[in-house]
Design a protein around this motif. Structure first.
Motif, mmCIF file in Angstrom:
data_model
loop_
_atom_site.group_PDB
_atom_site.id
_atom_site.type_symbol
_atom_site.label_atom_id
_atom_site.label_comp_id
_atom_site.label_asym_id
_atom_site.label_seq_id
_atom_site.Cartn_x
_atom_site.Cartn_y
_atom_site.Cartn_z
ATOM 1 N N TYR A 83 33.752 89.680 50.873
ATOM 2 C CA TYR A 83 32.490 89.445 51.566
ATOM 3 C C TYR A 83 32.215 87.949 51.670
ATOM 4 O O TYR A 83 31.930 87.294 50.670
ATOM 5 C CB TYR A 83 31.348 90.149 50.831
ATOM 6 N N SER A 101 34.571 93.304 62.437
ATOM 7 C CA SER A 101 33.485 93.853 61.628
ATOM 8 C C SER A 101 32.220 93.049 61.856
ATOM 9 O O SER A 101 32.236 91.815 61.844
ATOM 10 C CB SER A 101 33.862 93.850 60.142
ATOM 11 N N SER A 159 27.449 92.949 57.472
ATOM 12 C CA SER A 159 26.990 94.079 56.654
ATOM 13 C C SER A 159 25.489 94.012 56.441
ATOM 14 O O SER A 159 24.804 95.039 56.393
ATOM 15 C CB SER A 159 27.712 94.069 55.304
ATOM 16 N N GLN A 175 32.227 91.265 55.936
ATOM 17 C CA GLN A 175 33.473 91.581 55.250
ATOM 18 C C GLN A 175 34.639 91.219 56.152
ATOM 19 O O GLN A 175 34.718 91.680 57.301
ATOM 20 C CB GLN A 175 33.527 93.058 54.884
ATOM 21 N N LEU A 207 28.960 93.289 48.202
ATOM 22 C CA LEU A 207 27.822 93.101 49.095
ATOM 23 C C LEU A 207 26.602 92.617 48.317
ATOM 24 O O LEU A 207 25.859 91.744 48.775
ATOM 25 C CB LEU A 207 27.514 94.415 49.817
#
Length: 246
Positions: free
Chosen positions: A129, A156, A159, A175, A209
């Protein structure tokens, strides 16, 4: 018979004029990627300056259409990119280490936008991350920032994005995807004048995260944006940030 001949000739002339006009106005494509996105020389120069050459392979129609308000032929992009491995220059819009670089750009259409792009020159050994963020000293963010990490096989979205309670900025946790040619981009619209700091911080060991959100937004933080605390302080690489005056 002569009547139909004249009609046919008139149709041919009209069709020739239409096709000729269409050809004059046709887009002169200089680059086409695997997503089928076609760019003329002005569009190509714009996306190269803002995002870099590696990103062009990831450009899709949705992203391209986000710039429908931009006159690519006349738009002025405020930033400067240098060769891989070069160090930051006095203008502060670009910084590079031997393994990755970051550039911040500003340009205006109907609204003014800032785009931060981090490009890896080789595949990162740790993919966990990472955090990309902004500190605003004067300007006001208008929209929700878009943060995306791309690679040769996947992409991606962020998040989560953590915002400063006083409106001074934000940090997006993303990520890193598997694959090579990793590029991370972040864009948002703004109003007002002042200075905007941008940063990209890479996790040197596996993060999470929750751990990646252990930061506050502060000009004394990593890259002039992310003030990490707790266990996160020793995980992120403290890469030099960039800044731009708007």
């Amino acid at each position: 018979m002569k009547k139909y001949t004249k009609i046919l000739i008139a149709l041919i002339i009209s069709l020739s004029f239409f096709l000729g006009t269409k050809n004059i106005n046709a887009k002169e494509v200089v680059y086409t990627n695997d997503n089928g996105v076609e760019l003329d020389r002005y569009e190509y120069a714009f996306f190269i300056k803002v995002y870099g050459s590696k990103f062009l392979q990831y450009l899709d129609e949705d992203t391209y259409n986000q710039y429908s308000d931009i006159d690519f032929e006349t738009v002025e992009v405020q930033s400067q990119r240098y060769a891989s491995g070069a160090q930051t220059r006095d203008d502060g819009t670009f910084f590079s280490s031997p393994v990755k670089g970051i550039v911040i750009s500003k340009f205006c259409g109907i609204l003014c936008r800032v785009v931060t792009t981090a490009t890896w020159y080789s595949e990162p050994s740790v993919k966990s991350y990472d955090v990309m963020g902004i500190y605003l000293d004067g300007p006001t963010r208008l929209n929700t920032p878009a943060t995306v990490a791309y690679s040769s096989i996947a992409s991606s979205d962020a998040s989560t994005t953590k915002y400063d309670s006083n409106g001074h900025g934000f940090g997006a946790v993303v990520q890193l995807p598997q694959g090579e040619d990793v590029v991370i981009t972040q864009s948002f619209t703004y109003t007002g004048t002042g200075t905007i700091n941008g940063t990209y911080q890479h996790a040197m060991s596996q993060s999470s995260l929750t751990l990646a959100q252990q930061f506050n937004i502060s000009p004394i933080g990593f890259g002039g944006v992310l003030d990490f605390y707790g266990d996160a302080y020793d995980i992120y690489d403290d890469m030099t940030g960039v800044y731009i005056t708007v």
